[in-house]
Motif scaffolding. Sequence first.
Motif, mmCIF file in Angstrom:
data_model
loop_
_atom_site.group_PDB
_atom_site.id
_atom_site.type_symbol
_atom_site.label_atom_id
_atom_site.label_comp_id
_atom_site.label_asym_id
_atom_site.label_seq_id
_atom_site.Cartn_x
_atom_site.Cartn_y
_atom_site.Cartn_z
ATOM 1 N N UNK A 118 0.838 -1.205 0.000
ATOM 2 C CA UNK A 118 0.000 0.000 0.000
ATOM 3 C C UNK A 118 0.867 1.248 0.000
ATOM 4 N N UNK A 119 1.867 1.282 0.874
ATOM 5 C CA UNK A 119 2.761 2.437 0.944
ATOM 6 C C UNK A 119 3.504 2.627 -0.374
ATOM 7 N N UNK A 120 3.991 1.557 -0.949
ATOM 8 C CA UNK A 120 4.728 1.650 -2.212
ATOM 9 C C UNK A 120 3.828 2.164 -3.330
ATOM 10 N N UNK A 121 2.570 1.701 -3.346
ATOM 11 C CA UNK A 121 1.638 2.156 -4.381
ATOM 12 C C UNK A 121 1.351 3.645 -4.238
ATOM 13 N N UNK A 122 1.151 4.102 -3.015
ATOM 14 C CA UNK A 122 0.870 5.526 -2.781
ATOM 15 C C UNK A 122 2.054 6.380 -3.235
ATOM 16 N N UNK A 123 3.261 5.961 -2.884
ATOM 17 C CA UNK A 123 4.445 6.722 -3.290
ATOM 18 C C UNK A 123 4.601 6.721 -4.806
ATOM 19 N N UNK A 124 4.325 5.581 -5.439
ATOM 20 C CA UNK A 124 4.414 5.494 -6.891
ATOM 21 C C UNK A 124 3.418 6.439 -7.552
ATOM 22 N N UNK A 125 2.186 6.463 -7.048
ATOM 23 C CA UNK A 125 1.151 7.338 -7.611
ATOM 24 C C UNK A 125 1.538 8.807 -7.439
ATOM 25 N N UNK A 126 2.128 9.149 -6.295
ATOM 26 C CA UNK A 126 2.543 10.543 -6.048
ATOM 27 C C UNK A 126 3.644 10.954 -7.023
ATOM 28 N N UNK A 127 4.629 10.071 -7.227
ATOM 29 C CA UNK A 127 5.725 10.376 -8.154
ATOM 30 C C UNK A 127 5.182 10.569 -9.574
ATOM 31 N N UNK B 283 3.491 13.882 -9.832
ATOM 32 C CA UNK B 283 4.459 14.975 -9.926
ATOM 33 C C UNK B 283 5.016 15.095 -11.344
ATOM 34 N N UNK B 284 5.230 13.955 -12.003
ATOM 35 C CA UNK B 284 5.673 14.014 -13.393
ATOM 36 C C UNK B 284 4.581 14.600 -14.287
ATOM 37 N N UNK B 285 3.331 14.254 -13.977
ATOM 38 C CA UNK B 285 2.215 14.836 -14.726
ATOM 39 C C UNK B 285 2.200 16.348 -14.565
ATOM 40 N N UNK C 216 28.186 14.826 -10.341
ATOM 41 C CA UNK C 216 29.595 14.622 -9.991
ATOM 42 C C UNK C 216 29.744 14.238 -8.521
ATOM 43 N N UNK C 217 29.122 15.007 -7.625
ATOM 44 C CA UNK C 217 29.364 14.844 -6.192
ATOM 45 C C UNK C 217 28.372 13.902 -5.495
ATOM 46 N N UNK C 218 27.156 13.749 -6.036
ATOM 47 C CA UNK C 218 26.126 13.021 -5.294
ATOM 48 C C UNK C 218 25.535 11.854 -6.068
ATOM 49 N N UNK C 219 25.038 12.100 -7.284
ATOM 50 C CA UNK C 219 24.465 11.007 -8.049
ATOM 51 C C UNK C 219 23.249 11.406 -8.855
ATOM 52 N N UNK C 220 22.333 10.478 -8.995
ATOM 53 C CA UNK C 220 21.179 10.576 -9.891
ATOM 54 C C UNK C 220 19.912 10.825 -9.075
ATOM 55 N N UNK C 221 19.336 12.022 -9.179
ATOM 56 C CA UNK C 221 18.118 12.352 -8.421
ATOM 57 C C UNK C 221 16.961 11.452 -8.833
ATOM 58 N N UNK C 222 16.850 11.191 -10.137
ATOM 59 C CA UNK C 222 15.736 10.369 -10.614
ATOM 60 C C UNK C 222 15.826 8.958 -10.030
ATOM 61 N N UNK C 223 17.024 8.385 -10.028
ATOM 62 C CA UNK C 223 17.163 7.035 -9.480
ATOM 63 C C UNK C 223 16.887 7.032 -7.981
ATOM 64 N N UNK C 224 17.257 8.106 -7.304
ATOM 65 C CA UNK C 224 16.943 8.239 -5.883
ATOM 66 C C UNK C 224 15.428 8.223 -5.665
ATOM 67 N N UNK C 225 14.680 8.909 -6.547
ATOM 68 C CA UNK C 225 13.225 8.902 -6.463
ATOM 69 C C UNK C 225 12.670 7.499 -6.705
ATOM 70 N N UNK C 226 13.272 6.795 -7.665
ATOM 71 C CA UNK C 226 12.839 5.423 -7.938
ATOM 72 C C UNK C 226 13.039 4.542 -6.717
ATOM 73 N N UNK C 227 14.193 4.665 -6.067
ATOM 74 C CA UNK C 227 14.483 3.867 -4.879
ATOM 75 C C UNK C 227 13.520 4.219 -3.737
ATOM 76 N N UNK C 228 13.256 5.507 -3.552
ATOM 77 C CA UNK C 228 12.347 5.923 -2.503
ATOM 78 C C UNK C 228 10.935 5.434 -2.773
ATOM 79 N N UNK C 229 10.554 5.463 -4.042
ATOM 80 C CA UNK C 229 9.219 4.964 -4.409
ATOM 81 C C UNK C 229 9.091 3.481 -4.104
ATOM 82 N N UNK C 230 10.173 2.761 -4.306
ATOM 83 C CA UNK C 230 10.170 1.309 -4.059
ATOM 84 C C UNK C 230 10.375 1.000 -2.577
ATOM 85 N N UNK C 231 10.549 2.041 -1.766
ATOM 86 C CA UNK C 231 10.724 1.828 -0.318
ATOM 87 C C UNK C 231 12.117 1.410 0.053
ATOM 88 N N UNK C 232 13.116 1.690 -0.790
ATOM 89 C CA UNK C 232 14.498 1.286 -0.523
ATOM 90 C C UNK C 232 15.331 2.474 -0.032
#
Length: 408
Positions: free
Chosen positions: A257-266, A269-271, A392-408
């Motif tokens: 349920x939590x993963x689905x809600x986060x996925x729908x929110x992401x 936001x893209x919409x 350069x210093x931190x990484x990929x924001x989009x992939x971070x969003x993907x991980x957060x959406x998946x609960x990782x």
Amino acid sequence: MDVEVLLVLLVGSLAGVLTSYTDLKTGFIFDNHVFPLLALVEKLKGLEEEDDNLPLNPFLLKIPVPAVEVGILLYLYLGLKSGDVMLALSGIIGFLLGLVLGLVLYYAGAWASGDALLLAGFSALLPYPLHYASVVAPYETKYPLYPVAILFNSVLAIFPFLFLYALGVLIVRKKTERLKQVLFEKANLSVEVALWLVAGIAVSIALQNAGIALPSVVRYLLTIVLIAVFGKYRRAGDVIGLVSFAYLVYLLRTDAVYSFIKLAIVLYLFKVFFSVVKVLREEALVEEVTVDELREWDILGETIYIEDGEVKRDRSGFFELLVRAIREGDLSVLTSPVRGEVIASPTAEGLSREQIERLKGLVDEGKIENRFLRKKAMPFAPSIFIGFLIAFFWGDIFWWLVLKTAGL
């Protein structure tokens, strides 16, 4: 810090600082500050940029920053030294990938040609993530695809500012209906697409439980195919998605349920992001002016052309042209959307004096209404530079969003 890493940072920072300054000051990004070899070729061909009347120190314009050249030669050297062909070619691949991504936004009307070249320069310098980056996608470490991260970082980092700017434009102009479209139009589609994605995940889990383990690439392709099918048969897709969601809830309980809600929110936001881009393109980044207000180098927001002896105008955006190209099965629509003689169009070179005089003549003759869309210059070089520094210093924001959406 390794010499190679320091070189990438110094060259990238110099290119970022110079292009950000000139873009903010004049609205121009000069090839010499990203790709001096290209600037030299243009000069030899007599295509050098007109910079005599710009409010810049002439010495500043003469500073060469070989971002593209350094990136290509650096990775060629490292690849040949280690016997890694992919690494040797990664500078070239990164440059081409960044250029293609930038040109997509250029033809979409969001970026200028200089922005596309700047992204290509940063992409040549950073085709792979360096050891400083802690959040990167697996495919970005295997292949020189890190330019995708630079682009998404650039866009996502400034999205809050773009959103507030577009919101302010709509509020000042009292366009409440357009504001509602940004926030609520097709908002339900975010939930539907989330359900379709859940269906793809559920199918993969069901197959795995049945002893059929699919490679990750096949799972991604399967999910894409399911989304395409469900997009055509939405009711069936919604029903299957709901059943799949119930199946995942049965397996994973509240985590599903939590993963689905986060996925729908992401997805929502893209919409909103794409709605904001549309508002910027149609409301904030263009203005309607008379022919007397047009100046040399101005970029039109429409195409003026003659067809069957009649003067016409086309104000189709990139996404409308893309839909039309797919529907008609003719990709040439993207580059040549009209038939007949083109008088003026939204090219990066801008309007010439001859084109302006011809438009004035058509207005005087009453063949076209005296109102023209003119694009406003918005400096994107600073945001692209920020995207490079984040990558350069931190990484990929989009992939971070993907991980957060998946609960990782």
